[in-house]
Structures are given as structure tokens and as C-alpha cells.
Design a protein around this motif. Structure first.
Motif, PDB file in Angstrom:
ATOM      1  N   ASP A   5      46.010  45.291  38.919  1.00 21.68           N
ATOM      2  CA  ASP A   5      44.864  44.482  39.339  1.00 21.68           C
ATOM      3  C   ASP A   5      45.088  43.079  39.203  1.00 21.68           C
ATOM      4  OD1 ASP A   5      42.466  43.413  40.232  1.00 21.68           O
ATOM      5  OD2 ASP A   5      41.307  43.949  38.143  1.00 21.68           O
TER       6      ASP A   5
ATOM      7  N   GLY B 250      47.738  49.742  44.362  1.00 29.51           N
ATOM      8  CA  GLY B 250      47.078  49.056  43.182  1.00 29.51           C
ATOM      9  C   GLY B 250      46.819  50.199  41.893  1.00 29.51           C
TER      10      GLY B 250
ATOM     11  N   TYR C  87      44.582  50.405  38.736  1.00 30.47           N
ATOM     12  CA  TYR C  87      43.389  49.759  38.107  1.00 30.47           C
ATOM     13  C   TYR C  87      42.630  50.489  37.049  1.00 30.47           C
ATOM     14  CZ  TYR C  87      42.537  46.694  42.312  1.00 30.47           C
ATOM     15  OH  TYR C  87      42.511  45.860  43.244  1.00 30.47           O
TER      16      TYR C  87
ATOM     17  N   ASN D 126      37.439  47.817  36.839  1.00 34.96           N
ATOM     18  CA  ASN D 126      37.844  46.878  37.982  1.00 34.96           C
ATOM     19  C   ASN D 126      38.089  47.290  39.271  1.00 34.96           C
ATOM     20  OD1 ASN D 126      40.112  46.300  35.074  1.00 34.96           O
ATOM     21  ND2 ASN D 126      38.344  44.705  35.750  1.00 34.96           N
TER      22      ASN D 126
ATOM     23  N   GLY E 298      38.483  46.246  43.714  1.00 34.91           N
ATOM     24  CA  GLY E 298      39.389  47.554  44.674  1.00 34.91           C
ATOM     25  C   GLY E 298      39.306  47.172  45.993  1.00 34.91           C
TER      26      GLY E 298
END
Length: 380
Positions: free
Chosen positions: A287, A303, A305, A309, A314
Motif C-alpha cells: 500500500d 496490492g 495490504y 489499509n 484498497g
């Protein structure tokens, strides 16, 4: 597009957005938007900026931001007309405050006769008084219970998707959403830097292993394993980052132990970063700002994460973007509840990775899937 109207907080609500869309202000020709912070912080604000530009097309939008914001906006097309660098000020731009510099800044801002000032910088404890000193006719923004009131205020609760939070604020200024997430186009004339190389015959996987908060970083060894797997599958892999992340990227490249994995961390200016990301087939990152920038440029991303977060940052869609979330809710070292953030609890001193349990194989399969999707789209 307009729908039924209703009364809300003394103003008239028209249509629907992320939250209420209040009536527009009259005679707005100059808009100031306050958004400090890093690259990702600006990207979270881009949908709101686009909405404000659509609602007030004749107005000049001035971003009060940071040097990295100016660098990005010089490298892309955006709704922002001007950028003014914020002075160092507590809670707005960290650094040593200079009272004379602050006084000169606010005098300059008041001379610009802003009709509307929009606060997209946190809960408002520091940013709302800062915004009020601009002297704008109208003020809109977020606020926690202990923050100064603005003319129109959206309650600030930490767990809200940041671009949608900013759009809710824009709605209070009378602006309908144009996009739910940032969309940017590289400025004309941008070219992939020589350091990145060119090889159209192989997919390009770009990896950004850094993150401002070390707890958001996937372990070095796992990034190396992923890079090596992508290279073995026929991809060219570039590791990126700023100068502070050069050592991290070099270590990953060394562990991957293949010439198909190459680090250019610390070698790119902002225009170069935009060009490299736009040229990628897939971007893999924690992130971080570069992941958000890749998404804004329309590039598929994977991603990594921490679950908190994901809520705030997202990607919303899954056709081009995949999210791997760690569900850890307590610090691995001291056990403190890490879901209580912002003003509700202090951060513990430990920097253990909160995403270490995410598997390399799962991330790799998403890279392969997105590469195949892009290849199929290009073939069609």
C-alpha cells in the motif's frame, strides 16, 4: 443530472453522490484545496478535484500541497490549475515553522480572494484553523469533534475509503462525482527513461517494495522470490523506489539472482516514474504511492495490504486490480490492538511486518492472471 431535492443541514440536497450533494455556492471563480502529505494522499484527492472542476468549470483550482504533488501534476494532465507549496506548519506540513513565512503565506493567500476553500487534509484539528486563515468566502471540509467548525463539515471517522471521503466533502460543496477513483493521463512528451530499458517482446512487471510505514512492507525475501518467479516465467522485472529505498531494492535484486530482475530505485524523477508505471503490464506493491499512481494511470496492479489499509485505500474494482490482505489485528510483538488508530490510540514502537503471512504463490498467480488478461486484450 438532477434528482429529487431534500433539506439537509440547512442546505438543499440535489441528486445523489457518495453522501449528500448540497447546493452549489454562487459566483465561485477561485477555489483552494488543502491536501498535504505524500503521493498517495494527493491521489486520494484527485476524484474530488475532478468533481469540483466539473461543478465549477470556469473556476481556477489551486492545490495547496507539497513538492511531490507539484512534481506529479507537472507530469500528468489533471483538474488542478495551480500548485502552491505549503509552508511548514504543525499538522499540515511537518517541519520547522517560521512565523514570518507563515504570515507571508496567509497574506498572499488572502490577496488571491478565494471564493471557496476545501479541506481534504485529515480531521481538521490543525487543518481547519489553517483553512480559515485563507480568508475564503466559503469553507468546506472534514472535522473531528474537537476540530474547528467550517461552513459545511463532514464528520471525520478514520475508517472510510479516502477517495470516497474526499468525494463526500466535494458533495458538500455541490459537486457530483465524476470518477470514484483517480484517473490520470501522462503529460505529452513523456518517455520511458533509458535506465528502464525497452523490450516489448516480454511482459514488464514493476515492483515497488517500499512503504512509508515499515509495518506495511512485505518481507524482502518474499519480494525476491516473487521477482525470480516472474523472471523465470519470461517477464522482465524492474524494482523501483526513491533514493531511501535503493538499498532495499538492490537487496531484492541480488536475492532474486537473475539478470532479468533489475533495480532502478533512486534513478527516476517523477516524470520518469510516471512513464515507467504507464509502460508496465503489471505493478506489484505494498500500500504505497506508486501503487496508487499505477492504478490512476490505468495499469493493472497487485496490492499487498494490511486489512485496515484495504478499508481506507484498497482498489475498488477487481477486473484490473487484485488485493491481498493480512487480517492481523494485534502487534506481533506486544499484542496491542492495532485497529485503534488516529486519535483513538497511540501507535506502539514496533515495526514488525503486518503482511508477512501473505503467500508468494498467491501473489504470483495474480501477476500471471493479469499478464494473461492484458495479452488477451491486446490480441483482441
Amino acid at each position: 443530472m438532477e434528482g429529487p431535492t431534500a433539506r439537509f443541514g440547512g442546505s438543499e440536497q440535489v441528486g445523489a453522490g457518495v453522501g449528500p450533494i448540497l447546493e452549489k455556492f454562487d459566483a465561485v471563480s477561485q477555489i483552494a484545496v488543502l491536501r498535504g502529505g505524500g503521493l498517495g494522499d494527493l491521489l486520494f484527492a484527485v476524484p474530488a478535484l475532478a468533481a469540483l472542476k466539473a461543478a465549477y468549470p470556469a473556476a481556477t483550482i489551486t492545490l495547496l500541497g507539497t513538492p511531490i504533488h507539484r512534481a506529479l501534476l507537472e507530469a500528468v494532465e489533471s483538474p488542478v490549475d495551480k500548485v502552491v507549496i505549503l509552508p511548514f506548519a504543525e499538522g499540515v506540513r511537518p517541519g520547522d515553522e517560521d512565523p514570518d513565512e507563515l504570515a507571508a503565506f496567509f497574506a498572499d493567500m488572502r490577496c488571491r480572494n478565494f471564493d471557496l476553500a476545501v479541506q481534504l487534509h485529515g480531521g481538521g484539528r490543525y487543518s481547519n484553523p489553517f483553512l480559515q486563515r485563507l480568508g475564503a468566502r466559503h469553507t468546506v471540509g472534514t472535522r473531528t469533534p474537537d476540530a474547528a467548525h467550517l461552513e459545511r463539515s463532514v464528520p471525520y471517522l478514520y475508517y472510510q475509503h479516502e477517495p470516497l471521503r474526499a468525494l463526500e466533502v466535494a458533495g458538500f460543496a455541490g459537486a457530483f462525482p465524476v470518477d470514484l477513483e483517480a484517473r490520470l493521463v501522462p503529460a505529452a512528451g513523456g518517455a520511458v527513461p533509458e535506465a528502464a530499458g525497452r523490450d516489448r517482446a516480454r511482459p514488464l512487471v514493476v515492483i515497488h517494495p517500499g512503504a512509508t510505514d515499515p509495518r506495511r512492507r512485505w518481507p524482502t525475501q518474499k519480494f525476491a522470490q516473487l521477482a525470480a518467479a516472474c523472471a523465470a516465467d519470461g517477464s522482465r522485472v524492474l524494482l523501483i523506489g526513491d533514493s531511501s529505498e535503493r538499498e532495499l531494492a538492490d537487496r531484492i535484486a541480488a536475492l532474486a539472482a537473475t539478470p532479468a530482475v533489475h533495480s532502478i530505485a533512486g534513478e527516476l524523477n517523477m516524470a520518469g516514474l510516471v512513464a515507467v508505471l504507464a509502460d508496465a503490464d503489471v505493478v506489484v506493491a505494498n500500500d504505497s504511492g506508486p501503487r496508487h499512481l499505477a492504478q490512476a494511470l490505468g495499469v493493472p496492479t497487485v496490492g499487498i495490504y494490511w486489512v485496515g489499509n484495504v478499508i481506507n485505500a484498497g482498489a475498488l474494482g477487481r477486473s484490473l486490480h487484485r488485493v491481498h490482505a493480512s487480517w492481523i489485528t494485534a502487534c506481533p510483538t506486544c499484542g496491542i490492538d492495532i485497529t485503534q488508530v488516529g486519535w483513538t490510540a497511540p501507535r506502539c514502537a514496533h515495526d514488525d511486518s503486518l503482511v508477512a503471512d501473505i503467500g508468494v504463490g498467491d501473489v504470483y498467480e495474480d501477476v500471471r492472471s493479469l499478464n494473461a488478461l492484458k495479452s488477451a486484450t491486446q490480441a483482441a
